[in-house]
Write a protein that holds these residues in place. Structure first.
Motif, PDB file in Angstrom:
ATOM      1  N   GLY A 158      -1.591  10.604 -15.487  1.00  0.00           N
ATOM      2  CA  GLY A 158      -1.524   9.171 -15.194  1.00  0.00           C
ATOM      3  C   GLY A 158      -0.311   8.897 -14.334  1.00  0.00           C
ATOM      4  N   GLY A 159      -0.366   7.805 -13.590  1.00  0.00           N
ATOM      5  CA  GLY A 159       0.812   7.404 -12.841  1.00  0.00           C
ATOM      6  C   GLY A 159       0.947   8.039 -11.481  1.00  0.00           C
ATOM      7  N   ASP A 160      -0.023   8.835 -11.068  1.00  0.00           N
ATOM      8  CA  ASP A 160       0.050   9.372  -9.717  1.00  0.00           C
ATOM      9  C   ASP A 160      -0.293   8.292  -8.704  1.00  0.00           C
ATOM     10  N   ALA A 161       0.049   8.589  -7.459  1.00  0.00           N
ATOM     11  CA  ALA A 161      -0.320   7.641  -6.413  1.00  0.00           C
ATOM     12  C   ALA A 161      -1.846   7.537  -6.352  1.00  0.00           C
ATOM     13  N   MET A 162      -2.317   6.423  -5.808  1.00  0.00           N
ATOM     14  CA  MET A 162      -3.759   6.214  -5.764  1.00  0.00           C
ATOM     15  C   MET A 162      -4.445   7.256  -4.908  1.00  0.00           C
ATOM     16  N   ALA A 163      -5.638   7.644  -5.329  1.00  0.00           N
ATOM     17  CA  ALA A 163      -6.332   8.695  -4.603  1.00  0.00           C
ATOM     18  C   ALA A 163      -7.082   8.141  -3.392  1.00  0.00           C
ATOM     19  N   TRP A 164      -7.394   6.870  -3.422  1.00  0.00           N
ATOM     20  CA  TRP A 164      -8.116   6.290  -2.285  1.00  0.00           C
ATOM     21  C   TRP A 164      -7.311   6.430  -1.007  1.00  0.00           C
ATOM     22  N   PRO A 165      -7.996   6.522   0.121  1.00  0.00           N
ATOM     23  CA  PRO A 165      -7.265   6.531   1.380  1.00  0.00           C
ATOM     24  C   PRO A 165      -6.525   5.215   1.579  1.00  0.00           C
ATOM     25  N   ALA A 166      -5.410   5.306   2.284  1.00  0.00           N
ATOM     26  CA  ALA A 166      -4.564   4.130   2.458  1.00  0.00           C
ATOM     27  C   ALA A 166      -5.328   2.961   3.061  1.00  0.00           C
ATOM     28  N   ALA A 167      -6.189   3.258   4.022  1.00  0.00           N
ATOM     29  CA  ALA A 167      -6.867   2.161   4.705  1.00  0.00           C
ATOM     30  C   ALA A 167      -7.740   1.386   3.719  1.00  0.00           C
ATOM     31  N   GLN A 226      -1.211   2.878 -16.091  1.00  0.00           N
ATOM     32  CA  GLN A 226      -0.066   3.502 -15.444  1.00  0.00           C
ATOM     33  C   GLN A 226       1.027   3.901 -16.420  1.00  0.00           C
ATOM     34  N   TRP A 255      -5.189  -2.344 -14.241  1.00  0.00           N
ATOM     35  CA  TRP A 255      -4.660  -1.206 -13.499  1.00  0.00           C
ATOM     36  C   TRP A 255      -3.316  -0.764 -14.073  1.00  0.00           C
ATOM     37  N   ARG A 258       3.301   7.315  -2.698  1.00  0.00           N
ATOM     38  CA  ARG A 258       4.414   7.880  -3.478  1.00  0.00           C
ATOM     39  C   ARG A 258       4.302   9.397  -3.485  1.00  0.00           C
ATOM     40  N   VAL A 293      -7.265   1.126   0.383  1.00  0.00           N
ATOM     41  CA  VAL A 293      -6.380   0.323  -0.461  1.00  0.00           C
ATOM     42  C   VAL A 293      -5.921  -0.896   0.329  1.00  0.00           C
ATOM     43  N   GLY A 294      -5.562  -0.649   1.572  1.00  0.00           N
ATOM     44  CA  GLY A 294      -5.099  -1.739   2.420  1.00  0.00           C
ATOM     45  C   GLY A 294      -6.143  -2.830   2.545  1.00  0.00           C
ATOM     46  N   VAL A 322       0.833  -1.205   0.000  1.00  0.00           N
ATOM     47  CA  VAL A 322       0.000   0.000   0.000  1.00  0.00           C
ATOM     48  C   VAL A 322       0.871   1.259   0.000  1.00  0.00           C
TER      49      VAL A 322
END
Ligand code: HEM
Ligand SMILES: [Cu+2]
Ligand SMILES: [Cu+2]
Lengths: 592, 234, 277
Positions: B40-49, B22, B18, A202, B51-52, A196
């Motif tokens: 494109g290629g930025d970190a995911m916008a979802w909150p870490a939790a 990228q 996915w 990043r 994604v986790g 994650v």
């Protein structure tokens, strides 16, 4: 290249990622022991893995003593020999290499290289280490329980693993499986963090294609591990139930020491499928981080961009995916349905292609480089040789019918030591020489390092290269003693003795390394923040060793890929990733 | 192992999709400059939790799918005697559905900033999950009383094993749910809690789905279904 | 440059070791010379790649190691070169895989005229069984195992009665006759391994596995166990003796059948049953 202040160019705002609520250690305990800082956790992981790894090393000496000089050492008996190989193999593969690459290097490097302040779930990350430590302690405790550790071989194949003909069939095997289960739980906690963090944390500008290959390798390996370890988990749980509750998941009806057992109907092959469904990806879980790290070592110390970066990335992804459909190449002679052989031989040999591409690209990176033969570079070269050697013998074992005579011989032992023993260890050592300055602020002693390299590399090669030929001759593995067999000439025994002597030498030479690590910590030359003049973010931290939160007030912004070495026209032979482009260079890339 | 392969294929398709977003074919050495220049290629916008949780669900699914693979391979041996599925399981299933619904309710309430609704939903969901677990234990007890012990037949062994693994996952979820409820109870800001409630709900739906699959397996429906598929394939 | 030289010497040394190694595979005793050929092909191809890669690397180290004022090229990729290397690798891989698969096909296709021989492993010894006059092996089950029936043969099976049971640890085979070796274990995994035969296969309790071969030369060969089977794995030995036809039959005549080895009562019962059918 001249440093241009931020405001000078296009008014790019500094990273405005809202500062994640960073945990703050309140006491000595939470700073150094129950720390949630990935860098501290990394060091804890590394020290624990090294400690248990040294146990495995000592076990290998005992095994080599026995193999080289059978009958001389009365304190090693057949049971103990089996216990030694089992513990040695399991520790080396899982508790040392997996933990060191992912828990150690992953924790240290991922946040720094992607420009994050820490892992995304620091608390879970901390738990991960403590569960891992518990797993290691449970494993180590088996040396002291009645019956000793299990001697089932690191593959733990049933029925043998849980029957009375095998040493350690009581406590040994039960604790071994408990320890594995703990390890997997702990690893999953850590693995979620690594994945994650790469996906989500990043820093600005760090697109996937700007990631250093180290991160690609560790990231892909972690994804694989997260999906592969459940298979070991399932296998361990079911085997544990067979042992403790008398279920028959894997146990067919059989005669145990002359009496009919209570088991019936189970399938030993089912265990093997589950085990290798984990076991083969495991090989790449160890290899991919090594691939990634070695790419960065070569690029940095040859002052040249890695050749074919895109291919390198694609190859990592392709290898990761393919390695899930080759597991049964470990089962060619297991008695499984023979027609599977065609499929698995084909997929196995196909993996050789992306792997070969990686090798080509490493050596092509050297071409027209400016090769600094530093200690990390030497280890990288050592890695290439041992990995190519081990990879090529893999083509023998992957090609079904060739595996038939070679399986379960010393050829296999030589092969996997070369490819997943020596080669990754070369990378680990090279990486330690490379990153030690960042971790401690001091350089390791170079003369000692070179000595360490040559003894380790040449020694390891001398141990394992000739061993292939013993296997070719037909010497089986996991043999306490060869006994008399007409096909084994006495020269084979001399070779065994030679190998043992070299193994002991190599083993003891590691003391030089340990000494270097300890001595340089206090007496090493101060390194400054970026002694290798490298481009990647971890070398650009405001403090060395990096402070808590890594980046001071503002997160770095990334403007370029990780390999801008010797860019034509640039004043220096490297441009850090966070160095903004000169206004004139904004539109046009440096070169193509 | 075909179930695992199928599962991995699905994951590979998702991952491939996915990755295809990228810009893996970009030539990074030509793209100097701030990220904004290259979409494109930025970190995911979802909150870490979140994604986790997504990654964790993939891992948990892998675990269950592997158990299912083992089940289907072991099932083909002659000594397999399917055990009668206790009626109680149907009741339990109903309770688990209720539990899921309650958490969904709670999540909807959270979006509407309805604190009371959130708390009611969480408590109802938690309570019904506990009832479900108790029901599962009761089912074990009844099976044991009827002479279906863990080790007497592989079908029994798998029954106990699969229900136990599912139950443990639910217990883990209850810990998270408990923490969320406690925070709500102590009057945390609803905007802060929305994510936690959502994650609990997702996890609950996931476990409900897993349970339905397991139930299908244990009752033998999946078996019939797979047989039909096999015949169609061969 | 010392480093480049040492790297090169590693490659050359490996090749020389390969050529002059006194340790090499045992003289083959079956039809599986195909396997040796496949290994040889693999050695040639991989050996070439090994030397090429390391020589190239050593050259680079020699030619491009750091000197004052040297600057590396900037060369991100070269699609054509990478493409050619991949294709070349693909061809090399195919050149190894294709013969491998062909020989595997032979390996798993048992000829119709192969006679069956059973090998049974148990901790830590070998038993053998030949089908006897009727040419068929009788059924067996671990539940039948007793001190007077170590192989667990089925007393009610007529085919089992004339099976030749060999407990002496010496199996004789006839040269030139294809045999299908049926493999069985009553406790844990074992692996019937005779280096000179090249072929081998695990023995799995609860299953019957097999391989086939045709012995092509007479002699006495060591049988080892190649799958870890517990404490005395390394001591699990037997012998296979490949005979000319005459000697083989002389040996066979001295062997006892299952019926002869069984206590009288069982024999009576068995004849009664088979007679009744
Ligand atoms: C110089 C260092 C090492 C030496 C001298 C050494 C020696 C040995 C020996 C003598 C055996 C037993 C062979 C047999 O009787 O079958 C063995 C097995 C093994 N080693 Fe090592 N080893 C070393 C390093 C490593 C490393 C770094 C790894 C990490 C991958 C490793 C993984 C294994 C495994 C997986 C086995 C198989 C255990 C089994 O058969 O169950 N070894 N090693
Ligand atoms: Cu493998
Ligand atoms: Cu054995």
């Amino acid at each position: 290249m001249v440093d241009i202040p931020y405001e000078g160019i296009r008014g790019i705002p500094p990273a405005e990622v809202p500062d994640v609520e960073l945990y703050h250690p309140r006491s000595w305990w939470t700073r150094y022991v129950f720390s949630q800082d990935a860098k501290v956790i990394a060091i804890q992981y590394s020290l624990t893995a090294t400690a248990i790894g040294l146990v495995a090393l000592v076990l290998s000496w005992l095994m080599r003593l026995q193999l080289g000089f059978p009958g001389t050492f009365s304190f090693i008996d057949a049971n103990q020999y089996l216990q030694f190989i089992t513990m040695h193999g399991m520790i080396m593969v899982i508790y040392l290499l997996t933990a060191l690459f992912l828990g150690g290097f992953g924790n240290y490097l991922i946040p720094l290289m992607v420009g994050a302040r820490d892992m995304v779930f620091p608390y879970v990350n901390m738990l991960s280490y403590w569960v891992y430590l518990l797993a290691v302690l449970v494993l180590a405790s088996t040396f002291f329980v009645p019956g000793g550790p299990t001697g089932a071989g690191w593959t733990l194949y049933p029925p043998q693993a849980i029957l009375s003909g095998t040493p350690g069939q009581d406590w040994g095997i039960i604790l071994m499986m408990s320890s594995l289960i703990l390890f997997i739980i702990g690893f999953t906690m850590g693995g979620l963090n690594y994945v994650v963090t790469v996906l989500q944390a990043r820093t600005r500008g760090m697109t996937l294609m700007r990631l250093p290959l180290t991160v690609w390798g560790i990231f892909t390996a972690t994804v694989m591990a997260l999906l592969a370890f459940p298979a070991l988990f399932v296998a361990s749980v079911m085997l544990l139930l067979d042992r403790l509750l008398g279920t028959s998941f894997f146990m067919p009806s059989l005669v145990e020491m002359g009496t009919l057992s209570k088991y019936g109907g189970g399938s030993p092959l089912l265990f093997q499928h589950l085990f290798w469904f984990f076991g083969h990806p495991e090989v790449y879980i160890v290899a991919l981080p090594a691939f990634g790290i070695v790419s960065d070592l070569i690029s940095t110390h040859a002052r040249k961009n890695i050749f074919g970066y895109r291919m390198m990335v694609w190859a990592i992804v392709a290898i990761g995916a393919l390695s899930f459909i080759v597991w049964a190449h470990h089962m060619y002679v297991s008695g499984m349905f023979p027609q599977f052989g065609y499929f698995f031989a084909t997929t196995t040999l196909i993996i050789a292609i992306p792997t070969a591409i990686k090798v080509y690209n490493w050596v092509l990176t050297l071409w027209r480089g400016d090769i600094h033969l530093t200690v990390p570079m030497l280890f990288a070269l050592g890695f290439i040789i041992t990995f190519v050697n081990g990879g090529l013998t893999g083509l023998f074992l992957g090609n079904v019918v060739v595996d038939v005579p070679l399986s379960d011989t010393m050829f296999v032992v030589a092969h996997f030591h070369m490819v997943m023993g020596v080669a990754p260890i070369m990378v680990v050592l090279g990486a330690i020489y490379h990153w030690y300055p960042k971790v401690t602020g001091r350089m390791l002693n170079e003369a000692l390092g070179k000595f360490h390299f040559w003894v380790t590399f040449l020694g390891a090669y001398l141990i394992f290269f000739p061993m292939h030929y013993l296997g070719l001759l037909g010497v089986p593995r996991r043999y306490f003693e060869l006994g008399d067999a007409t096909f084994i000439p006495s020269s084979a025994h001399s070779l065994n003795a030679f190998i043992s002597v070299v193994a002991l030498t190599v083993g003891f030479s590691q003391l030089v390394f340990l000494f270097n690590l300890a001595w340089s910590l206090f007496k090493g030359e101060a390194s400054g923040g970026n002694p290798w003049r490298a481009t990647t973010l971890e070398w650009q931290t405001p403090e060395t060793p990096p402070g808590h939160g890594n980046w001071g007030k503002e997160l770095p912004v990334v403007y370029r890929w990780a390999y801008d070495y010797s860019v034509p026209g640039a004043a220096e032979d490297f441009i850090p990733q966070n160095q903004p482009p000169r206004a004139t260079q904004l539109v046009q890339g440096a070169a193509s | 192992m075909s179930a695992v392969i199928l599962f991995l294929t699905v994951l590979a398709v998702i991952a491939g999709w996915w990755l295809s977003q990228q810009r893996l074919t970009a030539k990074p050495w030509l793209e100097e400059g701030p990220a904004g220049d290259f979409p494109g290629g930025d970190a995911m916008a979802w909150p870490a939790a979140k994604v986790g949780l997504g990654v964790f669900l993939a891992v948990a699914s892998a675990l269950f799918v592997l158990f299912i693979s083992a089940y289907s391979m072991r099932m083909s041996v002659v000594d397999w005697r399917p055990l009668p599925v206790p009626r109680l399981l149907w009741v339990n299933t109903g309770v688990l559905v209720l539990s899921s619904v309650a958490l969904q309710w709670s999540y909807v309430a959270a979006r509407r900033h309805d604190t009371e609704g959130v708390i009611i939903g969480l408590l109802a969901g938690g309570a019904s999950a506990v009832i479900f677990l108790a029901g599962q234990l009761l089912a074990w007890q009844r099976l044991g009383a009827a002479g279906y012990f863990v080790a007497s037949n592989p079908a029994n062994s798998f029954f106990y094993l699969l229900t136990a693994v599912h139950g443990l996952h639910l217990t883990g979820g209850l810990v998270a749910l408990g923490r969320t409820s406690a925070k709500m109870w102590r009057g945390a800001e609803i905007a802060e809690m929305r994510l936690s409630v959502e994650l609990c709900a997702i996890y609950w739906h996931f476990l409900l789905l897993v349970w339905l699959v397991l139930l299908g397996l244990l009752t033998g429906w999946t078996d019939d279904f797979v047989n039909i598929c096999r015949q169609l394939l061969s | 440059m010392a480093v480049a030289l040492i790297l090169l010497l590693v490659a050359i040394g490996s090749v020389l070791f390969h050529i002059y190694s006194p340790w090499w595979w045992t003289p083959i005793a079956t039809n599986w010379a195909y396997i040796d050929h496949t290994i040889n092909i693999t050695f040639w191809i991989t050996g070439f790649v090994f030397v090429a890669v390391i020589a190239f690397m050593a050259y680079c180290v020699f030619r491009f190691h750091h000197k004052e004022g040297r600057r590396a090229d900037y060369n991100p990729e070269n699609k054509r070169l990478e493409w050619w290397l991949s294709v070349g690798t693909g061809v090399g891989v195919a050149a190894m895989l294709a013969p491998g698969l062909v020989v595997w096909h032979q390996f798993v296709t048992v000829p119709a005229d192969a006679t069956e021989v059973e090998v049974m492993g148990q901790q830590w010894q070998w038993s053998f069984r030949l089908p006897g006059k009727d040419g068929r092996l009788g059924t067996s089950d671990v539940r039948n195992i007793a001190s007077d029936n170590p192989m667990g043969l089925n007393r009610d099976d007529a085919h089992a009665q004339d099976d030749v049971v060999i407990e002496s640890g010496e199996l004789h085979l006839q040269v030139g006759k294809p045999v299908k070796v049926l493999l069985r274990s009553v406790d844990v995994l074992h692996d019937f391994y005779v280096p000179e035969f090249r072929a081998k296969m695990d023995m799995v309790p609860g299953m019957v596995t097999y391989f086939w071969m045709t012995p092509i030369r007479t002699g006495t060969f060591d049988v080892l166990c190649a799958e870890l089977c517990g404490a005395a794995h390394y001591q699990m030995r037997a012998k296979v003796i490949v005979d000319e036809e005459g000697e083989y039959h002389a040996w066979l005549d001295q062997q006892k059948t299952f019926a002869e080895l069984s206590p009288a009562k069982a024999v009576v019962k068995a004849t009664y049953q088979s007679g009744g059918k």
